[in-house]
Design a protein around this motif. Sequence first.
Motif, PDB file in Angstrom:
ATOM      1  N   TYR A 159       4.840  -2.360  -8.658  1.00 13.65           N
ATOM      2  CA  TYR A 159       4.936  -3.799  -8.977  1.00 13.65           C
ATOM      3  C   TYR A 159       4.766  -4.024 -10.477  1.00 13.65           C
ATOM      4  CZ  TYR A 159       3.829  -4.158  -3.960  1.00 13.65           C
ATOM      5  OH  TYR A 159       3.799  -4.016  -2.596  1.00 13.65           O
ATOM      6  N   TYR A 215       1.600 -12.771  -2.232  1.00 15.74           N
ATOM      7  CA  TYR A 215       1.204 -12.666  -0.823  1.00 15.74           C
ATOM      8  C   TYR A 215      -0.199 -12.094  -0.640  1.00 15.74           C
ATOM      9  CZ  TYR A 215       2.858  -7.917  -1.593  1.00 15.74           C
ATOM     10  OH  TYR A 215       3.055  -6.679  -2.124  1.00 15.74           O
ATOM     11  N   TYR A 216      -0.696 -11.345  -1.654  1.00 16.18           N
ATOM     12  CA  TYR A 216      -2.068 -10.826  -1.542  1.00 16.18           C
ATOM     13  C   TYR A 216      -3.075 -11.970  -1.611  1.00 16.18           C
ATOM     14  CZ  TYR A 216      -0.370  -6.048  -2.129  1.00 16.18           C
ATOM     15  OH  TYR A 216       0.266  -4.858  -1.953  1.00 16.18           O
TER      16      TYR A 216
HETATM   17 FE    FE Z   1       2.284  -4.952  -1.567  1.00 22.15          FE
END
Ligand code: FE
Length: 334
Positions: A159, A215-216
């Motif tokens: 990421y 989303y975390y």
């Molecule tokens: Fe992930």
Amino acid sequence: MNKILFLLLPLFLQSVSAAEVNIYSARKEALIKPLLDQFTEETGIEINIVTGQADTLLKRLEVEGKNTPADILLTVDVARLVRAKEKGLFQAVDSEILKKSIPEHYRDNDNQWFGLSLRSRVIIYAPDRVKEEDLSSYEDLADSKWKNRVCVRSSSNVYNQSLVAAMVANQGVEKTEAWAKGLVSNFARPPKGGDRDQIKAVAAGVCDVALVNTYYLAGMLASTQKNEVTAAKKIKLFWPDQNGRGAHMNVSGAGLLKPARHKKEAIQLLEYLVSDKAQRWYAETNHEYSINESIESSPVLKSWGKFKADKLNLNLLGKYNTDAVLLMDRAGWK
Ligand code: FE
């Protein structure tokens, strides 16, 4: 009788094996299984899934070559999709449904991979120690005012690599490397842990700002674990670069493998994954942004409001991945 059965058995097995799709997935099974089960229920097509690290799966596909049982490769970052394409593992899929459902900058130029869900890599901050107006862009995090205040995970994390690759695509290696050096000199601690750990670190006062995937944070806010909710509630999300290119975007996605033995069913599955029903599931259950703008976000995502997303073609994140990895290393980003 036995003889007939013996003769018919191979035919029977063939017909059984025809109604299945085999997936190699870098995405955790729990995060996709309910969706796949629903597909099986609706179509009768069985899904077999092998999960593993993306690079391990890529290696395995190379070793297995045309003997691989896999039909589809599923990953959580575009860089691995591009790598799979470069290794010649995918074949093109000519599907009007996929083309129509997925914006051009979220799929391969040659239709070999397709983005299936969206996430942004954003800045999070401690509102008791950071004023919102002090935040602006990713570039700004290299400013000395953030000395000893930044938490971010390792440069081996894809990421981060994709975020840096996006910067390389926009401003070249030299400028991005200077930025990375500045960022590293602002680290509050050597990179460690995952995105959730950066959120917890900001909540605990180890650092004041961090870079994490949306989303975390949403997952922690909606978590059944009280300590996750408590930590997530202590921090705030900031949409970076809203006066510039916009917030960095990435996709989870998939491609049809060249040796796929269940091509028709595999394409049917890919098309199912971009359907409104599946996209709603991604939004509600995984707190990801839908690839289809008409699908509503989960309540948590909605609470963060609308934002300007970087429209960069994600093909470029794969193209500049190596540049990103090398410059992060030179900048001392562990
Ligand atoms: Fe992930």
